[in-house]
Design a protein around this motif. Sequence first.
Motif, PDB file in Angstrom:
ATOM      1  N   ASP B   6     -33.649 -75.641  13.350  1.00  0.00           N
ATOM      2  CA  ASP B   6     -34.988 -75.092  13.564  1.00  0.00           C
ATOM      3  C   ASP B   6     -34.964 -73.566  13.522  1.00  0.00           C
ATOM      4  O   ASP B   6     -35.780 -72.951  12.849  1.00  0.00           O
ATOM      5  N   HIS B   7     -34.040 -72.982  14.266  1.00  0.00           N
ATOM      6  CA  HIS B   7     -33.903 -71.529  14.212  1.00  0.00           C
ATOM      7  C   HIS B   7     -32.556 -71.078  14.749  1.00  0.00           C
ATOM      8  O   HIS B   7     -31.842 -71.837  15.408  1.00  0.00           O
ATOM      9  N   VAL B   8     -32.234 -69.848  14.414  1.00  0.00           N
ATOM     10  CA  VAL B   8     -31.101 -69.151  15.006  1.00  0.00           C
ATOM     11  C   VAL B   8     -31.700 -68.032  15.842  1.00  0.00           C
ATOM     12  O   VAL B   8     -32.479 -67.218  15.326  1.00  0.00           O
ATOM     13  N   GLY B   9     -31.391 -68.028  17.122  1.00  0.00           N
ATOM     14  CA  GLY B   9     -31.932 -67.022  18.042  1.00  0.00           C
ATOM     15  C   GLY B   9     -31.022 -65.812  18.096  1.00  0.00           C
ATOM     16  O   GLY B   9     -29.827 -65.949  18.354  1.00  0.00           O
ATOM     17  N   ILE B  10     -31.585 -64.642  17.842  1.00  0.00           N
ATOM     18  CA  ILE B  10     -30.810 -63.408  17.761  1.00  0.00           C
ATOM     19  C   ILE B  10     -31.312 -62.426  18.819  1.00  0.00           C
ATOM     20  O   ILE B  10     -32.501 -62.084  18.843  1.00  0.00           O
ATOM     21  N   ALA B  11     -30.397 -61.999  19.681  1.00  0.00           N
ATOM     22  CA  ALA B  11     -30.759 -61.039  20.731  1.00  0.00           C
ATOM     23  C   ALA B  11     -30.729 -59.627  20.167  1.00  0.00           C
ATOM     24  O   ALA B  11     -29.794 -59.262  19.435  1.00  0.00           O
ATOM     25  N   CYS B  12     -31.749 -58.848  20.496  1.00  0.00           N
ATOM     26  CA  CYS B  12     -31.815 -57.464  19.995  1.00  0.00           C
ATOM     27  C   CYS B  12     -32.436 -56.565  21.061  1.00  0.00           C
ATOM     28  O   CYS B  12     -33.133 -57.029  21.961  1.00  0.00           O
ATOM     29  N   HIS B  13     -32.170 -55.276  20.936  1.00  0.00           N
ATOM     30  CA  HIS B  13     -32.728 -54.304  21.883  1.00  0.00           C
ATOM     31  C   HIS B  13     -34.169 -53.938  21.519  1.00  0.00           C
ATOM     32  O   HIS B  13     -34.957 -53.605  22.390  1.00  0.00           O
ATOM     33  N   ASP B  14     -34.470 -53.974  20.225  1.00  0.00           N
ATOM     34  CA  ASP B  14     -35.755 -53.462  19.749  1.00  0.00           C
ATOM     35  C   ASP B  14     -36.336 -54.441  18.728  1.00  0.00           C
ATOM     36  O   ASP B  14     -35.926 -54.468  17.569  1.00  0.00           O
ATOM     37  N   LEU B  15     -37.285 -55.243  19.185  1.00  0.00           N
ATOM     38  CA  LEU B  15     -37.852 -56.299  18.339  1.00  0.00           C
ATOM     39  C   LEU B  15     -38.466 -55.729  17.053  1.00  0.00           C
ATOM     40  O   LEU B  15     -38.251 -56.277  15.965  1.00  0.00           O
ATOM     41  N   GLU B  16     -39.219 -54.647  17.192  1.00  0.00           N
ATOM     42  CA  GLU B  16     -39.896 -54.076  16.018  1.00  0.00           C
ATOM     43  C   GLU B  16     -38.868 -53.601  14.984  1.00  0.00           C
ATOM     44  O   GLU B  16     -38.998 -53.873  13.798  1.00  0.00           O
ATOM     45  N   ALA B  17     -37.851 -52.883  15.452  1.00  0.00           N
ATOM     46  CA  ALA B  17     -36.852 -52.342  14.524  1.00  0.00           C
ATOM     47  C   ALA B  17     -36.096 -53.481  13.837  1.00  0.00           C
ATOM     48  O   ALA B  17     -35.815 -53.418  12.629  1.00  0.00           O
ATOM     49  N   THR B  18     -35.790 -54.532  14.581  1.00  0.00           N
ATOM     50  CA  THR B  18     -35.014 -55.636  13.995  1.00  0.00           C
ATOM     51  C   THR B  18     -35.884 -56.435  13.030  1.00  0.00           C
ATOM     52  O   THR B  18     -35.426 -56.828  11.948  1.00  0.00           O
TER      53      THR B  18
END
Lengths: 150, 150
Positions: B6-18
């Motif tokens: 269904d998805h791969v969940g990716i943790a990031c500091h800045d949603l907009e930048a990623t």
Amino acid sequence: MLTRIDHVGIACHDLEATAEFYRRVYGLEVAHEEVNEEQGVREAMLRVGGTADGHWACVQLLQPLTDDSPVAKFLQRNGEGVHHVAFGTADVAATAETVGQRGVRVLDPEPRHGTAGSRITFLHPKDCGGVLTELVEAADDSAAKSEKTL
Amino acid sequence: MLTRIDHVGIACHDLEATAEFYRRVYGLEVAHEEVNEEQGVREAMLRVGGTADGHWACVQLLQPLTDDSPVAKFLQRNGEGVHHVAFGTADVAATAETVGQRGVRVLDPEPRHGTAGSRITFLHPKDCGGVLTELVEAADDSAAKSEKTL
């Protein structure tokens, strides 16, 4: 450009035991298994479900062949878990070129041999938000292109 | 039992930048965005490709809302990267029950609210070869079941 999540690559110490976990718990079967000496791994592909572009989304299990292979080093640092994410594309060379022009380091200057006759390249995780990213062109996509060229 | 990645969940500091990275480099667009207070995250779904069961395989970006949320702690420990893998199933409660009977700790006794009206549960990574695993029932699958019950 990208048409599917092709697979999630999972590093493990014991390919048989991990494959047996996915079979026993989820009913996923090993559809393909091979040794990739170049990458220093034994790998198994477990099909989760079909994709709208006519391929499969898989769990890929990776067991290192030697203690100094990249997957062995990953296991030493992180333990077992997700090693990389692979996206499917109809033309890995063209996609790698485009992605390279957009500032992402392509780790393989020429696509190399991937699972089951696929052509693959890896992208630098530091350029991809910490995600070791693989691009995959399936073997039958490559074959279809060769036929067109003939 | 499982019908798609269904998805791969990716943790990031800045949603907009990623999200901008995935748009600029691969052409992937944000199809859905929401705040999940319960999980302490802001999240965005980027559709990679359709799946044969009629859904989508997505990249899910996760930015923590607070410094003590699980995703914030993940980022402190590991830095940015893959946080979890989610498999689609037509009936998350039934699948979670089966998986629990097979010895995997199910972290949510009752399925809880996931992205875009989905119902989800997480499985203990220590029981899943180091992979934080999520089971997802899409909102329209839940709706179809409710209609049958009426």
